[in-house]
Design a protein around this motif. Structure first.
Motif, PDB file in Angstrom:
ATOM      1  N   ALA A  57      -5.767  -7.414  -5.204  1.00 40.80           N
ATOM      2  CA  ALA A  57      -4.746  -8.373  -4.773  1.00 40.80           C
ATOM      3  C   ALA A  57      -3.392  -7.682  -4.612  1.00 40.80           C
ATOM      4  CB  ALA A  57      -4.654  -9.519  -5.775  1.00 40.80           C
ATOM      5  N   VAL A  58      -3.092  -6.740  -5.492  1.00 40.82           N
ATOM      6  CA  VAL A  58      -1.857  -5.964  -5.349  1.00 40.82           C
ATOM      7  C   VAL A  58      -1.900  -5.144  -4.065  1.00 40.82           C
ATOM      8  CG1 VAL A  58      -0.513  -4.051  -6.319  1.00 40.82           C
ATOM      9  CG2 VAL A  58      -1.361  -5.866  -7.823  1.00 40.82           C
ATOM     10  N   LEU A  59      -3.024  -4.517  -3.803  1.00 44.09           N
ATOM     11  CA  LEU A  59      -3.131  -3.660  -2.621  1.00 44.09           C
ATOM     12  C   LEU A  59      -3.019  -4.465  -1.331  1.00 44.09           C
ATOM     13  CD1 LEU A  59      -5.901  -1.148  -3.755  1.00 44.09           C
ATOM     14  CD2 LEU A  59      -3.413  -0.984  -3.995  1.00 44.09           C
ATOM     15  N   GLU A  60      -3.408  -5.744  -1.358  1.00 42.42           N
ATOM     16  CA  GLU A  60      -3.243  -6.588  -0.180  1.00 42.42           C
ATOM     17  C   GLU A  60      -1.771  -6.760   0.185  1.00 42.42           C
ATOM     18  OE1 GLU A  60      -5.358  -7.890   1.951  1.00 42.42           O
ATOM     19  OE2 GLU A  60      -7.050  -6.920   0.924  1.00 42.42           O
ATOM     20  N   ARG A  61      -0.884  -6.597  -0.774  1.00 49.13           N
ATOM     21  CA  ARG A  61       0.547  -6.742  -0.527  1.00 49.13           C
ATOM     22  C   ARG A  61       1.177  -5.464   0.021  1.00 49.13           C
ATOM     23  NH1 ARG A  61       2.940 -11.080  -3.870  1.00 49.13           N
ATOM     24  NH2 ARG A  61       1.268 -12.180  -4.932  1.00 49.13           N
ATOM     25  N   CYS A  62       0.452  -4.360  -0.062  1.00 48.82           N
ATOM     26  CA  CYS A  62       1.009  -3.081   0.391  1.00 48.82           C
ATOM     27  C   CYS A  62       1.199  -3.083   1.902  1.00 48.82           C
ATOM     28  CB  CYS A  62       0.088  -1.930  -0.004  1.00 48.82           C
ATOM     29  SG  CYS A  62       0.010  -1.612  -1.782  1.00 48.82           S
ATOM     30  N   GLU A  63       2.189  -2.353   2.334  1.00 49.54           N
ATOM     31  CA  GLU A  63       2.535  -2.260   3.741  1.00 49.54           C
ATOM     32  C   GLU A  63       2.477  -0.802   4.186  1.00 49.54           C
ATOM     33  OE1 GLU A  63       5.749  -5.953   3.378  1.00 49.54           O
ATOM     34  OE2 GLU A  63       6.455  -3.900   3.709  1.00 49.54           O
ATOM     35  N   ARG A 204      15.087  -8.420  -4.444  1.00 44.64           N
ATOM     36  CA  ARG A 204      13.894  -8.931  -5.119  1.00 44.64           C
ATOM     37  C   ARG A 204      12.927  -9.493  -4.084  1.00 44.64           C
ATOM     38  NH1 ARG A 204      16.273 -11.909 -10.582  1.00 44.64           N
ATOM     39  NH2 ARG A 204      17.705 -10.199 -11.166  1.00 44.64           N
ATOM     40  N   ALA A 205      11.672  -9.107  -4.195  1.00 42.65           N
ATOM     41  CA  ALA A 205      10.672  -9.510  -3.206  1.00 42.65           C
ATOM     42  C   ALA A 205       9.501 -10.247  -3.839  1.00 42.65           C
ATOM     43  CB  ALA A 205      10.171  -8.290  -2.439  1.00 42.65           C
ATOM     44  N   GLY A 206       9.611 -10.598  -5.114  1.00 38.17           N
ATOM     45  CA  GLY A 206       8.572 -11.393  -5.749  1.00 38.17           C
ATOM     46  C   GLY A 206       8.208 -10.877  -7.122  1.00 38.17           C
ATOM     47  N   GLN A 207       7.656 -11.761  -7.920  1.00 38.97           N
ATOM     48  CA  GLN A 207       7.087 -11.384  -9.222  1.00 38.97           C
ATOM     49  C   GLN A 207       5.939 -12.340  -9.523  1.00 38.97           C
ATOM     50  OE1 GLN A 207      11.089 -12.254 -11.164  1.00 38.97           O
ATOM     51  NE2 GLN A 207       9.711 -12.950 -12.792  1.00 38.97           N
ATOM     52  N   TRP A 208       4.910 -11.821 -10.212  1.00 39.64           N
ATOM     53  CA  TRP A 208       3.722 -12.621 -10.455  1.00 39.64           C
ATOM     54  C   TRP A 208       2.951 -12.040 -11.630  1.00 39.64           C
ATOM     55  CZ3 TRP A 208       4.360  -9.051  -6.688  1.00 39.64           C
ATOM     56  CH2 TRP A 208       3.393  -8.051  -6.540  1.00 39.64           C
ATOM     57  N   THR A 209       2.028 -12.836 -12.134  1.00 39.28           N
ATOM     58  CA  THR A 209       1.100 -12.402 -13.164  1.00 39.28           C
ATOM     59  C   THR A 209      -0.318 -12.679 -12.687  1.00 39.28           C
ATOM     60  OG1 THR A 209       1.154 -14.532 -14.316  1.00 39.28           O
ATOM     61  CG2 THR A 209       2.758 -12.874 -15.008  1.00 39.28           C
ATOM     62  N   ALA A 210      -1.252 -11.842 -13.114  1.00 41.83           N
ATOM     63  CA  ALA A 210      -2.666 -12.019 -12.764  1.00 41.83           C
ATOM     64  C   ALA A 210      -3.498 -11.251 -13.774  1.00 41.83           C
ATOM     65  CB  ALA A 210      -2.949 -11.516 -11.355  1.00 41.83           C
ATOM     66  N   GLY A 211      -4.525 -11.900 -14.299  1.00 43.29           N
ATOM     67  CA  GLY A 211      -5.411 -11.226 -15.232  1.00 43.29           C
ATOM     68  C   GLY A 211      -4.706 -10.685 -16.453  1.00 43.29           C
ATOM     69  N   GLY A 212      -3.634 -11.357 -16.891  1.00 43.87           N
ATOM     70  CA  GLY A 212      -2.884 -10.903 -18.050  1.00 43.87           C
ATOM     71  C   GLY A 212      -1.942  -9.746 -17.755  1.00 43.87           C
ATOM     72  N   ARG A 213      -1.814  -9.357 -16.487  1.00 42.51           N
ATOM     73  CA  ARG A 213      -0.932  -8.258 -16.092  1.00 42.51           C
ATOM     74  C   ARG A 213       0.249  -8.818 -15.302  1.00 42.51           C
ATOM     75  NH1 ARG A 213      -5.244  -4.615 -13.058  1.00 42.51           N
ATOM     76  NH2 ARG A 213      -3.428  -3.267 -12.666  1.00 42.51           N
ATOM     77  N   CYS A 214       1.376  -8.124 -15.363  1.00 46.95           N
ATOM     78  CA  CYS A 214       2.616  -8.601 -14.750  1.00 46.95           C
ATOM     79  C   CYS A 214       3.099  -7.608 -13.698  1.00 46.95           C
ATOM     80  CB  CYS A 214       3.705  -8.778 -15.813  1.00 46.95           C
ATOM     81  SG  CYS A 214       3.276  -9.965 -17.101  1.00 46.95           S
ATOM     82  N   PHE A 215       3.676  -8.142 -12.623  1.00 50.62           N
ATOM     83  CA  PHE A 215       4.096  -7.316 -11.501  1.00 50.62           C
ATOM     84  C   PHE A 215       5.420  -7.823 -10.939  1.00 50.62           C
ATOM     85  CE2 PHE A 215      -0.497  -7.516 -11.722  1.00 50.62           C
ATOM     86  CZ  PHE A 215      -0.870  -6.185 -11.674  1.00 50.62           C
ATOM     87  N   ALA A 216       6.156  -6.888 -10.343  1.00 55.69           N
ATOM     88  CA  ALA A 216       7.380  -7.232  -9.626  1.00 55.69           C
ATOM     89  C   ALA A 216       7.435  -6.403  -8.354  1.00 55.69           C
ATOM     90  CB  ALA A 216       8.614  -6.970 -10.489  1.00 55.69           C
TER      91      ALA A 216
END
Length: 255
Positions: A57-63, A204-216
């Motif tokens: 899901a993180v890699l889907e956000r890559c450009e 800032r371009a977003g922040q989220w959590t998934a599977g107990g992990r956090c991302f910005a």
């Protein structure tokens, strides 16, 4: 933080024999040991496995063209390579680079503070698996990320699941917690709020959590670039076929 000192700090991680041994075995236990004896478990098995649903899901956000800083054994580089995406991993650990190359990804054994291919032209830079801690100086690391990215480029960072802003000295240790420890080096642990405090001059371009992990997600400033870090992926700015094995001295592309 000077480039020389930062490179030396990275070499300390590379010299941590328990880390290399764990990557080659594909399993832990492995820890970062703080000077007061506190141990942070490292997720060696997950790092050595294939990219999981959260990773994908993180890699889907890559450009566009992606630089994975501290790529470890290369699961993210390999996943992007199978999608035909232009991607390069860098890591100071020889064992990590070797593992990435075996998976079919491209990787260089290099500190992020050393000269890198395509500086100022990367579309996306990844700081996953706690790599916001590299060098122990979050401000200096973010400054370096801005140098690597193109204007409007995207940084995706994985942050601590707890609200922490900590700069410490750590060593990589095996299951005994002390025996066979590598040399101590500076490290940082940052929650999302702490990372955003250091991100002066970034959008800032977003922040989220998934599977107990956090991302910005953060962007270098560019008025022509959308502030969203959502799919679909951008068209790559460099021409590359499916990633292939190269020697550690070869860049991902001549740029």
């Amino acid at each position: 933080m000077s480039g020389t000192s930062a490179t030396a700090r990275g070499a300390a991680w590379a010299a941590a024999d328990p880390y290399a041994s764990a990557l080659r075995a594909g399993r832990g236990p492995l820890f970062l040991r703080r000077t007061d004896g506190w141990l942070l478990p490292l997720e060696v098995e997950r790092w050595c496995a294939e990219a999981d649903a959260v990773d994908r899901a993180v890699l889907e956000r890559c450009e566009g063209a992606v630089l994975d800083v501290g790529c470890g054994p290369g699961r993210l580089v390999a996943e992007l390579a199978t999608r035909g995406r232009p991607v390069l991993g860098i890591d100071v650990s020889e064992a990590a680079v070797e593992h990435t190359l075996r998976l079919g990804g491209q990787a260089l054994r290099r500190s992020v503070f050393e000269p890198l291919p395509g500086e100022g032209r990367w579309d996306t830079v990844l700081l996953m698996d706690g790599n916001v801690g590299i060098g122990g100086d979050p401000g200096a690391l973010l400054d370096r990320m801005a140098q690597l990215l193109r204007p409007g480029g995207l940084l995706i960072a994985e942050t601590s699941a707890v609200d922490v802003d900590e700069r410490v000295r750590v060593a990589v240790v095996g299951p005994t917690g002390t025996r066979g420890a590598g040399e101590a080096f500076p490290w940082a642990r940052l929650g999302t709020r702490a990372l955003l405090r250091y991100a002066r001059g970034w959008e800032r371009a977003g922040q989220w959590t998934a599977g107990g992990r956090c991302f910005a997600a953060l962007r270098t400033r560019d008025r022509s670039t959308s502030s969203s870090a959502e799919p679909p992926n951008r068209t790559a700015v460099i021409s590359s076929q499916r990633a292939r094995n190269t020697s550690p001295g070869s860049p991902v592309a001549e740029r």
